[in-house]
Design a protein around this motif. Structure first.
Motif, PDB file in Angstrom:
ATOM      1  N   ASN A 260      64.574  20.291 -71.783  1.00 44.46           N
ATOM      2  CA  ASN A 260      63.747  19.560 -70.816  1.00 44.46           C
ATOM      3  C   ASN A 260      62.941  20.490 -69.923  1.00 44.46           C
ATOM      4  OD1 ASN A 260      64.866  17.185 -71.806  1.00 44.46           O
ATOM      5  ND2 ASN A 260      66.469  17.128 -70.255  1.00 44.46           N
ATOM      6  N   HIS A 261      63.105  21.811 -70.105  1.00 43.63           N
ATOM      7  CA  HIS A 261      62.458  22.771 -69.205  1.00 43.63           C
ATOM      8  C   HIS A 261      61.679  23.842 -69.962  1.00 43.63           C
ATOM      9  CE1 HIS A 261      64.707  21.192 -65.693  1.00 43.63           C
ATOM     10  NE2 HIS A 261      65.665  20.979 -66.581  1.00 43.63           N
ATOM     11  N   LEU A 262      61.350  23.595 -71.202  1.00 39.95           N
ATOM     12  CA  LEU A 262      60.580  24.543 -72.011  1.00 39.95           C
ATOM     13  C   LEU A 262      59.104  24.159 -72.026  1.00 39.95           C
ATOM     14  CD1 LEU A 262      62.990  24.932 -75.069  1.00 39.95           C
ATOM     15  CD2 LEU A 262      62.733  26.514 -73.152  1.00 39.95           C
ATOM     16  N   TYR A 263      58.223  25.151 -72.180  1.00 42.33           N
ATOM     17  CA  TYR A 263      56.783  24.904 -72.263  1.00 42.33           C
ATOM     18  C   TYR A 263      56.308  24.792 -73.712  1.00 42.33           C
ATOM     19  CZ  TYR A 263      56.264  25.772 -67.251  1.00 42.33           C
ATOM     20  OH  TYR A 263      56.344  25.683 -65.880  1.00 42.33           O
ATOM     21  N   ARG A 264      56.904  25.552 -74.603  1.00 44.58           N
ATOM     22  CA  ARG A 264      56.578  25.502 -76.036  1.00 44.58           C
ATOM     23  C   ARG A 264      55.129  25.883 -76.337  1.00 44.58           C
ATOM     24  NH1 ARG A 264      59.803  21.247 -74.648  1.00 44.58           N
ATOM     25  NH2 ARG A 264      61.777  21.004 -75.790  1.00 44.58           N
ATOM     26  N   ASP A 265      54.565  26.752 -75.519  1.00 43.38           N
ATOM     27  CA  ASP A 265      53.172  27.159 -75.722  1.00 43.38           C
ATOM     28  C   ASP A 265      53.038  28.584 -76.229  1.00 43.38           C
ATOM     29  OD1 ASP A 265      54.010  28.494 -73.470  1.00 43.38           O
ATOM     30  OD2 ASP A 265      52.249  28.040 -72.255  1.00 43.38           O
ATOM     31  N   SER A 266      54.165  29.204 -76.588  1.00 44.34           N
ATOM     32  CA  SER A 266      54.147  30.596 -77.023  1.00 44.34           C
ATOM     33  C   SER A 266      55.067  30.780 -78.219  1.00 44.34           C
ATOM     34  CB  SER A 266      54.606  31.523 -75.881  1.00 44.34           C
ATOM     35  OG  SER A 266      53.810  31.331 -74.727  1.00 44.34           O
ATOM     36  N   ASP A 267      54.902  31.923 -78.881  1.00 40.22           N
ATOM     37  CA  ASP A 267      55.799  32.236 -79.993  1.00 40.22           C
ATOM     38  C   ASP A 267      57.213  32.485 -79.489  1.00 40.22           C
ATOM     39  OD1 ASP A 267      53.809  32.271 -82.151  1.00 40.22           O
ATOM     40  OD2 ASP A 267      53.012  34.017 -81.108  1.00 40.22           O
ATOM     41  N   VAL A 268      57.313  33.209 -78.373  1.00 43.33           N
ATOM     42  CA  VAL A 268      58.613  33.540 -77.787  1.00 43.33           C
ATOM     43  C   VAL A 268      58.600  33.178 -76.309  1.00 43.33           C
ATOM     44  CG1 VAL A 268      60.273  35.382 -77.275  1.00 43.33           C
ATOM     45  CG2 VAL A 268      58.975  35.432 -79.417  1.00 43.33           C
ATOM     46  N   GLU A 269      59.626  32.457 -75.890  1.00 39.76           N
ATOM     47  CA  GLU A 269      59.797  32.057 -74.495  1.00 39.76           C
ATOM     48  C   GLU A 269      61.186  32.543 -74.085  1.00 39.76           C
ATOM     49  OE1 GLU A 269      59.253  27.837 -72.028  1.00 39.76           O
ATOM     50  OE2 GLU A 269      58.616  28.048 -74.117  1.00 39.76           O
ATOM     51  N   SER A 270      61.249  33.552 -73.216  1.00 35.82           N
ATOM     52  CA  SER A 270      62.517  34.231 -72.989  1.00 35.82           C
ATOM     53  C   SER A 270      62.892  34.295 -71.514  1.00 35.82           C
ATOM     54  CB  SER A 270      62.448  35.658 -73.552  1.00 35.82           C
ATOM     55  OG  SER A 270      63.635  36.375 -73.306  1.00 35.82           O
ATOM     56  N   MET A 271      64.214  34.320 -71.266  1.00 44.26           N
ATOM     57  CA  MET A 271      64.682  34.597 -69.920  1.00 44.26           C
ATOM     58  C   MET A 271      64.511  36.078 -69.640  1.00 44.26           C
ATOM     59  SD  MET A 271      68.860  34.612 -69.926  1.00 44.26           S
ATOM     60  CE  MET A 271      68.842  35.029 -68.173  1.00 44.26           C
ATOM     61  N   THR A 272      64.502  36.443 -68.376  1.00 41.00           N
ATOM     62  CA  THR A 272      64.237  37.813 -67.973  1.00 41.00           C
ATOM     63  C   THR A 272      65.472  38.458 -67.359  1.00 41.00           C
ATOM     64  OG1 THR A 272      62.906  39.192 -66.470  1.00 41.00           O
ATOM     65  CG2 THR A 272      63.371  36.951 -65.757  1.00 41.00           C
ATOM     66  N   ASP A 273      65.519  39.763 -67.430  1.00 38.75           N
ATOM     67  CA  ASP A 273      66.529  40.523 -66.708  1.00 38.75           C
ATOM     68  C   ASP A 273      66.080  40.832 -65.285  1.00 38.75           C
ATOM     69  OD1 ASP A 273      68.379  40.530 -68.694  1.00 38.75           O
ATOM     70  OD2 ASP A 273      68.230  42.655 -69.202  1.00 38.75           O
ATOM     71  N   LYS A 361      53.804  35.231 -75.646  1.00 35.27           N
ATOM     72  CA  LYS A 361      55.109  35.220 -74.981  1.00 35.27           C
ATOM     73  C   LYS A 361      55.005  34.596 -73.592  1.00 35.27           C
ATOM     74  CE  LYS A 361      54.063  40.111 -74.590  1.00 35.27           C
ATOM     75  NZ  LYS A 361      52.976  40.026 -75.585  1.00 35.27           N
ATOM     76  N   ARG A 362      56.120  34.057 -73.152  1.00 32.87           N
ATOM     77  CA  ARG A 362      56.209  33.440 -71.823  1.00 32.87           C
ATOM     78  C   ARG A 362      57.537  33.825 -71.205  1.00 32.87           C
ATOM     79  NH1 ARG A 362      54.929  29.135 -68.420  1.00 32.87           N
ATOM     80  NH2 ARG A 362      53.061  28.599 -69.610  1.00 32.87           N
ATOM     81  N   THR A 363      57.520  34.144 -69.907  1.00 35.55           N
ATOM     82  CA  THR A 363      58.735  34.454 -69.172  1.00 35.55           C
ATOM     83  C   THR A 363      59.263  33.178 -68.519  1.00 35.55           C
ATOM     84  OG1 THR A 363      57.852  36.649 -68.661  1.00 35.55           O
ATOM     85  CG2 THR A 363      59.768  35.905 -67.396  1.00 35.55           C
ATOM     86  N   MET A 364      60.539  32.888 -68.718  1.00 33.18           N
ATOM     87  CA  MET A 364      61.153  31.702 -68.133  1.00 33.18           C
ATOM     88  C   MET A 364      61.341  31.866 -66.621  1.00 33.18           C
ATOM     89  SD  MET A 364      64.101  30.817 -70.942  1.00 33.18           S
ATOM     90  CE  MET A 364      63.703  30.088 -72.535  1.00 33.18           C
ATOM     91  N   ASP A 365      61.415  30.762 -65.930  1.00 32.61           N
ATOM     92  CA  ASP A 365      61.706  30.734 -64.498  1.00 32.61           C
ATOM     93  C   ASP A 365      63.093  31.342 -64.273  1.00 32.61           C
ATOM     94  OD1 ASP A 365      62.562  29.961 -61.911  1.00 32.61           O
ATOM     95  OD2 ASP A 365      61.220  28.237 -61.936  1.00 32.61           O
ATOM     96  N   TYR A 366      63.158  32.436 -63.509  1.00 34.23           N
ATOM     97  CA  TYR A 366      64.433  33.152 -63.388  1.00 34.23           C
ATOM     98  C   TYR A 366      65.430  32.444 -62.471  1.00 34.23           C
ATOM     99  CZ  TYR A 366      62.694  35.101 -58.937  1.00 34.23           C
ATOM    100  OH  TYR A 366      62.206  35.263 -57.659  1.00 34.23           O
ATOM    101  N   TYR A 367      64.978  31.417 -61.738  1.00 35.91           N
ATOM    102  CA  TYR A 367      65.921  30.614 -60.956  1.00 35.91           C
ATOM    103  C   TYR A 367      66.528  29.484 -61.793  1.00 35.91           C
ATOM    104  CZ  TYR A 367      64.941  32.770 -56.425  1.00 35.91           C
ATOM    105  OH  TYR A 367      64.842  33.651 -55.368  1.00 35.91           O
ATOM    106  N   LEU A 368      65.790  29.039 -62.802  1.00 37.93           N
ATOM    107  CA  LEU A 368      66.323  27.992 -63.685  1.00 37.93           C
ATOM    108  C   LEU A 368      67.133  28.613 -64.823  1.00 37.93           C
ATOM    109  CD1 LEU A 368      63.295  25.515 -63.951  1.00 37.93           C
ATOM    110  CD2 LEU A 368      65.333  25.347 -62.504  1.00 37.93           C
ATOM    111  N   PHE A 369      66.578  29.658 -65.427  1.00 42.07           N
ATOM    112  CA  PHE A 369      67.280  30.385 -66.495  1.00 42.07           C
ATOM    113  C   PHE A 369      67.762  31.704 -65.870  1.00 42.07           C
ATOM    114  CE2 PHE A 369      64.254  27.511 -68.404  1.00 42.07           C
ATOM    115  CZ  PHE A 369      64.993  26.885 -69.388  1.00 42.07           C
ATOM    116  N   MET A 370      68.912  31.637 -65.230  1.00 40.41           N
ATOM    117  CA  MET A 370      69.355  32.652 -64.278  1.00 40.41           C
ATOM    118  C   MET A 370      70.292  33.679 -64.911  1.00 40.41           C
ATOM    119  SD  MET A 370      71.283  31.919 -60.636  1.00 40.41           S
ATOM    120  CE  MET A 370      70.022  30.743 -60.149  1.00 40.41           C
ATOM    121  N   ASN A 371      70.054  34.942 -64.588  1.00 44.50           N
ATOM    122  CA  ASN A 371      71.000  35.977 -64.992  1.00 44.50           C
ATOM    123  C   ASN A 371      72.029  36.173 -63.879  1.00 44.50           C
ATOM    124  OD1 ASN A 371      70.060  38.191 -63.152  1.00 44.50           O
ATOM    125  ND2 ASN A 371      68.189  38.068 -64.404  1.00 44.50           N
TER     126      ASN A 371
END
Length: 429
Positions: A260-273, A361-371
């Motif tokens: 429910n929180h993906l954009y799907r507009d890139s080849d790779v959509e990843s969480m960040t460190d 590529k797209r970087t995920m929201d680091y507060y939603l996809f949290m390390n």
């Protein structure tokens, strides 16, 4: 009168004799017809009987039979070779058809942007093509996996995790959080028989790959990094089958449905460190070299790496090329860290002697996809952020993964606000 009567009587007697002779002749003819149906002197048998008899005589010839067998064997070998050649031609044609379909899909999307060769719009209105077309699904790659994915996936998407018996306790927390949220489309790729049996006993969708000694030896006994390197080889089949995959390590707790929180507009959509806006999304870093005098300051662009333990990847040609590149380098450089290789292939540009990967590529929201660095260093200490409910929390920064995962569940699922307080910000060597 008397003479006339005698003549009439004589004629009557002769007529009776003639009639009797004719009757006897007919009777004798019927008898002969019955006794000699093929004629009194015999006749040749029907033509088809002759042909059949001739064929039997020819086929039963002891001289010609071995030669006939040799000829049939030779014809059979020739037909088998032709059949193999035809199969190869069919495979080649199917491959060309798939490439043509992919090219057609790409051309159609490119046409929407470039096909009319129109002039550029006014300032601020021009948008380039961002989303690469998906590949044509090929179920022949793995028919058994295709049937499993058809049942498990939702809208051609699913969460996939690789696991062996070494991470059994974390795996149980992982799929327990997924089930709690109510996410139906997830799958465990079991790397050993014990994990497969465990998942089945818990009602967890599981897929055990066909035996591959090279892969299985790592899967059975490999540590986190070794197992992590396998995913790039294994994920390729999922993409070839036409599915978008949310690749997940098992040291992750799910608190919401990530789809429910993906954009799907890139080849790779990843969480960040990364742990803040600068490190997560990129920043201008100035390098200072005083000896250069006037040109002492050199500006650089920096971004903290993507986490290779949680990313969404679409079934596109650049995505598959990324997996191939990473898997190839890891096979040639076994001591390399898969996350470093993953980021190098994804970000390094083309330069002399090297062709860079053309993947979006797209970087995920680091507060939603949290390390876990963001959680334990920042979020748990800030009153305004502690009320935030992430989508997932990845315990990637800490080696004491299992207790921290359980504490996260206790805090965010069971409502115990003090569950995270006992842990230090970082790890204790």
């Amino acid at each position: 009168m008397t003479g006339r009567r005698e003549r009439v009587a004589g004629q009557s007697i002769r007529g009776s004799r003639i009639a009797a002779a004719i009757g006897v002749g007919i009777l004798v003819g019927c008898i002969f017809a019955f006794l000699f149906p093929n004629g009194f002197l015999g006749s040749d048998p029907p033509q088809e009987h002759q042909s059949a008899k001739s064929a039997v005589q020819v086929s039963s010839s002891p001289c010609e039979s071995p030669e006939r067998v040799k000829m049939l064997k030779s014809e059979l070998i020739s037909l088998s070779e032709k059949n193999a050649e035809l199969k190869k031609q069919v495979r080649d044609l199917n491959m060309k058809l798939q490439l043509a379909e992919q090219g057609k899909d790409q051309a159609q999307k490119q046409f929407l942007v470039l096909g009319n060769q129109h002039k550029a719009g006014t300032f601020g209105t021009v948008k380039a093509l961002r989303t690469n077309p998906t590949v044509v699904p090929d179920e022949s790659v793995n028919p058994r996996l295709a049937k499993i994915l058809e049942k498990v996936a939702v809208e051609k998407e699913l969460i996939v995790a690789l696991a062996n018996s070494n991470v059994r306790e974390m795996l149980e927390v992982w799929f327990g959080s997924i089930q709690k949220v109510g996410i139906p489309n997830y799958l465990v790729v079991a790397l050993d028989d014990e994990t497969e049996s465990f998942c089945k006993s818990k009602g967890v969708p599981v897929y055990r790959r066909d035996r591959d000694e090279g892969v299985d030896s790592v899967g059975r006994s490999g540590g986190n990094h070794a197992v992590s390197g396998l995913k790039f080889r294994i994920l390729r089949e999922f993409l070839q089958l036409g599915y978008s995959i949310l690749l997940s390590d098992v040291d992750i707790v799910y608190l919401q449905n990530p789809f429910n929180h993906l954009y799907r507009d890139s080849d790779v959509e990843s969480m960040t460190d990364g742990h803040n806006n600068m490190t997560a999304y990129g920043y201008n870093d100035v390098f200072d070299e005083p000896k250069m005098g006037w040109a002492r300051y050199a500006h650089t662009i920096r971004i903290w790496v993507y986490n290779s333990g949680f990313f969404y990847i679409r079934p596109t040609i650049p995505s598959i090329e990324l997996l191939d590149r990473v898997a190839d380098r890891l096979s040639r450089q076994p001591n390399s860290w898969d996350q470093a290789v993953f980021n190098e292939e994804l970000f390094f540009p083309s330069h002399p002697g090297y062709d860079g990967l053309h993947a979006s590529k797209r970087t995920m929201d680091y507060y939603l996809f949290m390390n876990s660095k963001v959680l334990f260093k920042t979020v748990r200490k800030a009153a305004n952020l502690s009320k935030l409910k992430p989508v997932i929390i990845h315990v990637n920064y800490h080696p004491d993964k299992l207790p921290r995962m359980k504490a996260i569940v206790e805090c965010y699922v069971n409502g115990n606000q003090d569950a995270l307080k006992a842990f230090p910000d970082g790890s204790e060597w």
